[in-house]
Design an enzyme around this catalytic site. Structure first.
Site, PDB file in Angstrom:
ATOM      1  N   ASP A  15      -6.349   0.248  -2.876  1.00 47.66           N
ATOM      2  CA  ASP A  15      -5.874  -1.096  -2.536  1.00 47.66           C
ATOM      3  C   ASP A  15      -6.841  -2.175  -3.007  1.00 47.66           C
ATOM      4  O   ASP A  15      -7.208  -3.079  -2.239  1.00 47.66           O
ATOM      5  CB  ASP A  15      -5.650  -1.222  -1.027  1.00 47.66           C
ATOM      6  CG  ASP A  15      -4.794  -0.115  -0.455  1.00 47.66           C
ATOM      7  OD1 ASP A  15      -3.884   0.344  -1.171  1.00 47.66           O
ATOM      8  OD2 ASP A  15      -5.032   0.310   0.684  1.00 47.66           O
ATOM      9  N   GLU A 171       5.753  -3.941  -0.599  1.00 52.60           N
ATOM     10  CA  GLU A 171       4.479  -4.164   0.084  1.00 52.60           C
ATOM     11  C   GLU A 171       3.458  -4.701  -0.911  1.00 52.60           C
ATOM     12  O   GLU A 171       3.767  -4.963  -2.076  1.00 52.60           O
ATOM     13  CB  GLU A 171       3.972  -2.847   0.690  1.00 52.60           C
ATOM     14  CG  GLU A 171       3.805  -1.732  -0.322  1.00 52.60           C
ATOM     15  CD  GLU A 171       3.532  -0.376   0.308  1.00 52.60           C
ATOM     16  OE1 GLU A 171       3.469  -0.290   1.539  1.00 52.60           O
ATOM     17  OE2 GLU A 171       3.379   0.600  -0.449  1.00 52.60           O
TER      18      GLU A 171
END
Length: 496
Positions: A15, A171
């Site tokens: 991430d 997302e």
């Protein structure tokens, strides 16, 4: 730009979020159940990264109770620089909610968190428009204007784009102003092999957004590319005007379905623009130069002579000073056991992320007053260990509900050099169920030769078996009493 190689940050560093200030780049990653949280890195070329520290390095910033599940904790930070300050927004799952911290220096100290109680999702993003309004976009894909100082939303969140029809889990949004448009970059398809990146653009931060006709603009699903699960990207423009994407990906090994053991890692890809849309280039690789231009690489050996642990060292959920000490026996790392060892959420463990498929770890361990050693950990139910008690070295394995002592050998009383080696399978597939690697656990005898007590299948310490979002860490632990470590050495194994 230095010749590109990947991954640019190996091991469990997923991430990634990046920002540039002048000629300097800064990058932050998810840390999940590990303390300290959110490792932060610096680079001058997007290729060589040096860890500056951890954003959440105080217990008051990062309360992770024992009930925090493995692969819970800190998810998907966004790092930005605005108005002379660094801003980082993230979410603590399932207990903490969305929170925001700031700093003048990315190396810290970072502020205590400001919570955003009206932002209920994960993967939060921050963007400021020309009027100075702050927009928070999060998984869903929903958005609200917020006051980043108080944390309060200035309006009710609303959905601004649903991503590609039929694709699950929209997302990881990131919002950018590029030229006349606001671009909304998202991930979808789930963070497994179906992972993908898509983009939309609109005239304002809140849209309306039109999707790119070439969506997804990046996905390796259905291919034989050695890097899989590509997604969760963040764009950055270099001083020379070029554009780049940092993203997560995995490197599965072995037979079918392939197992990734290092976690989701940070990769780099070039970006070009065609007809007003970003186009992601090849995630290529080349050998890095031996000495990074931004400074020396993190040393492979730690003699525990400093007053503080290097920021690469992590513990599970917390690291109370009564459990971990560098002062109690100067020059040694002292660990006092909590709970029931590696099966316990409160285990006393100090470890570093495994960064190479072929790796070698050695540590000089003294367990005269306890029981402990070196662990290869994925979570509480999936770990291997080589453990020392006075006069004996043991290898233990925990795979789901099954726990077993695999081997044992008598050794002289006193400190012992314990060892772990991971030996990756080749690039081909000898048989459909070939393991991704073999984990060798043992010790060095009096002549310095490594004695392997067990060679265990590495697939059982992989995400495909255990589930979750993390990768392996390797380090010393205490299962009972007091365990002390004089030195720890981690290095890549180079064959031939």
């Amino acid at each position: 730009m230095t010749a590109l190689f990947n991954p640019v940050i190996p091991g469990c560093h997923p991430d990634p979020s990046v920002c540039r200030v002048g000629d300097d780049y800064y990058l932050a990653c998810s840390s999940f159940e590990f303390f300290p949280g959110v490792p932060i890195f610096h680079s001058r070329d997007l290729v060589h990264w040096t860890q500056l520290g951890n954003v959440l390095d105080r217990p008051g910033q990062l309360p992770l109770p024992a009930c925090t599940p493995s692969s819970g904790g800190i998810y998907a930070p966004t790092l930005r620089h605005h108005d002379g300050r660094f801003w980082l927004v993230t979410a603590s799952v399932p207990h903490g909610g969305t929170m925001l911290v700031t700093a003048e220096d990315p190396a810290g100290p970072w502020s205590d968190p400001v919570f955003l109680p009206e932002i209920p999702g994960v993967d939060p993003d921050l963007a400021w428009d020309e009027e100075g309004r702050c927009w928070c976009t999060f998984a869903g894909i929903e958005q609200a204007r917020i006051d980043p100082v108080s944390g309060w939303a200035l309006e009710k969140p609303r959905r601004i784009w649903s991503g590609t029809p039929g694709a699950r889990y929209p997302e990881a949004p990131h919002l950018y102003r590029v030229g006349a448009y606001w671009y909304l970059l998202i991930s979808e398809g789930g963070t497994e092999r179906g992972h993908a990146i898509s983009v939309a653009r609109g005239p304002a931060p809140d849209g309306p957004f039109e999707p790119c006709p070439a969506n997804p603009i990046l996905s390796h699903r259905g291919t034989d590319h050695p890097v899989q699960s590509t997604g969760h990207g963040d764009l950055v423009q270099a001083p020379d005007g070029s554009w780049w994407l940092v993203l997560l990906g995995t490197r599965p090994r072995g037979g079918t379905p392939g197992w990734h053991v290092l976690g989701r890692e940070t990769f780099l890809a070039p970006v070009s623009w065609m007809d007003g849309w970003p186009v992601i280039g090849e995630i290529g690789s080349a050998a890095p130069p031996p000495v990074p231009p931004t400074g020396p690489a993190a040393p492979s050996r730690d003699d525990f002579d400093s007053a503080r642990l290097h920021p690469r060292w992590v513990s599970v959920r917390s690291r109370p000073p009564e459990a971990v000490s560098l002062a109690e026996r100067p020059g040694w790392l002292t660990l006092h056991a909590r709970g029931r060892g590696l099966d316990d959420p409160a285990v006393t463990l100090v470890a570093r992320r495994q960064e190479h498929h072929d790796a070698r770890v050695r540590a000089l361990v003294d367990a005269a007053r306890g029981r402990g050693g070196l662990a290869v950990r994925l979570d509480e139910q999936h770990h291997y260990s080589v453990e020392l008690v006075p006069g004996e070295v043991r290898v233990r394995a925990r795979i789901g509900p099954l726990a077993q002592r695999v081997a044992a050998r008598r050794v002289p009383d006193g400190p012992v050099v314990l060892g772990v080696e991971t030996l990756a399978s080749g690039p081909g597939m000898d048989h459909p169920r070939q393991e991704p690697d073999v984990v060798r656990l043992g010790f060095e005898d009096g002549s310095g030769e490594f004695v392997a007590l067990a060679e265990l299948d590495g697939r059982y310490l992989s995400t495909e078996v255990a589930g979750g979002f993390t990768g392996r860490v390797i380090g010393p632990y205490a299962a009972a009493g007091t365990v002390q470590v004089d030195w720890y050495d981690y290095r890549e194994l180079v064959h031939g």
